[in-house]
Design a protein around this motif. Structure first.
Motif, PDB file in Angstrom:
ATOM      1  N   UNK A  87     -15.063  18.772  -8.839  1.00  0.00           N
ATOM      2  CA  UNK A  87     -15.898  19.181  -9.967  1.00  0.00           C
ATOM      3  C   UNK A  87     -16.845  20.304  -9.603  1.00  0.00           C
ATOM      4  N   UNK A  88     -17.429  20.242  -8.408  1.00  0.00           N
ATOM      5  CA  UNK A  88     -18.325  21.313  -7.957  1.00  0.00           C
ATOM      6  C   UNK A  88     -17.551  22.610  -7.777  1.00  0.00           C
ATOM      7  N   UNK A  89     -16.345  22.516  -7.233  1.00  0.00           N
ATOM      8  CA  UNK A  89     -15.529  23.717  -7.046  1.00  0.00           C
ATOM      9  C   UNK A  89     -15.173  24.335  -8.395  1.00  0.00           C
ATOM     10  N   UNK A  90     -14.786  23.498  -9.349  1.00  0.00           N
ATOM     11  CA  UNK A  90     -14.391  23.985 -10.675  1.00  0.00           C
ATOM     12  C   UNK A  90     -15.554  24.631 -11.423  1.00  0.00           C
ATOM     13  N   UNK A  91     -16.784  24.209 -11.110  1.00  0.00           N
ATOM     14  CA  UNK A  91     -17.957  24.708 -11.817  1.00  0.00           C
ATOM     15  C   UNK A  91     -18.727  25.744 -10.998  1.00  0.00           C
ATOM     16  N   UNK A  92     -18.040  26.396 -10.068  1.00  0.00           N
ATOM     17  CA  UNK A  92     -18.692  27.390  -9.219  1.00  0.00           C
ATOM     18  C   UNK A  92     -17.752  28.563  -8.961  1.00  0.00           C
ATOM     19  N   UNK A  93     -18.298  29.550  -8.252  1.00  0.00           N
ATOM     20  CA  UNK A  93     -17.506  30.700  -7.814  1.00  0.00           C
ATOM     21  C   UNK A  93     -17.109  30.549  -6.350  1.00  0.00           C
ATOM     22  N   UNK A  94     -17.349  29.386  -5.792  1.00  0.00           N
ATOM     23  CA  UNK A  94     -17.127  29.160  -4.371  1.00  0.00           C
ATOM     24  C   UNK A  94     -15.646  28.973  -4.032  1.00  0.00           C
TER      25      UNK A  94
END
Length: 164
Positions: A87-94
């Motif tokens: 979820x963090x990956x999907x909601x970031x540019x990282x």
């Protein structure tokens, strides 16, 4: 320089060279991973964002952890850690996202989920999400949280090396 500062410096230097960014999704560490990274000059080039998702509601609202996952497995579980990282990956540019959820104590532990149990996951764009179960034992809240930060930084360093 402390061990954590040295790891953070290594991560920031390495990611600066490779041009990649990271995101964090933290429960039991309450933002310590992101904070340790931002203690290093130049971290703005490599840390995209950090999510502190201490409550189940925050895990759902901010990074999309499924209520069904939380109901079936609990906040401290491999499944939740994996959904947090993804979820963090999907909601970031990282390119990489690390998540941690665990029992830092002193209370809150059980036979199945004792104090010192931490689930960590690392998600990478275009790659499989990796889960690691960490068992530090009841070494004290501060020590558990610092050990978790150390393991998360090491995992991010290794993921970038593997991808490069």
């Amino acid at each position: 320089m402390t061990d954590l500062a040295h790891l953070a410096q290594t991560l920031v230097s390495q990611l600066t060279r490779t041009g990649k960014m990271v995101a964090t999704a933290e429960s039991c560490t309450g933002g310590m991973i992101a904070s340790t990274i931002t203690d290093i000059a130049g971290s703005s080039n490599v840390l995209d964002r950090g999510f502190v998702t201490y409550s189940n509601e925050a895990k759902q609202d901010m990074i999309g952890v499924s209520p069904a996952t939380l109901d079936a497995h609990g906040a401290v579980s491999a499944q939740t850690a994996i959904e947090m990282a993804e979820g963090a990956l999907a909601r970031s540019r990282a390119e990489f996202a690390v998540s941690v959820t665990g029992v830092a104590g002193p209370g809150g532990g059980s036979y199945e989920k004792p104090v010192g149990l931490v689930h960590m996951a690392l998600a990478a764009r275009g790659g499989a999400t990796k889960h690691t179960e960490l068992r530090f034992g009841d070494i004290g809240r501060d020590a558990i949280r610092k050990a978790t930060v150390s393991e998360a930084l090491k995992a991010l360093i290794a993921a970038d090396k593997d991808a490069s």
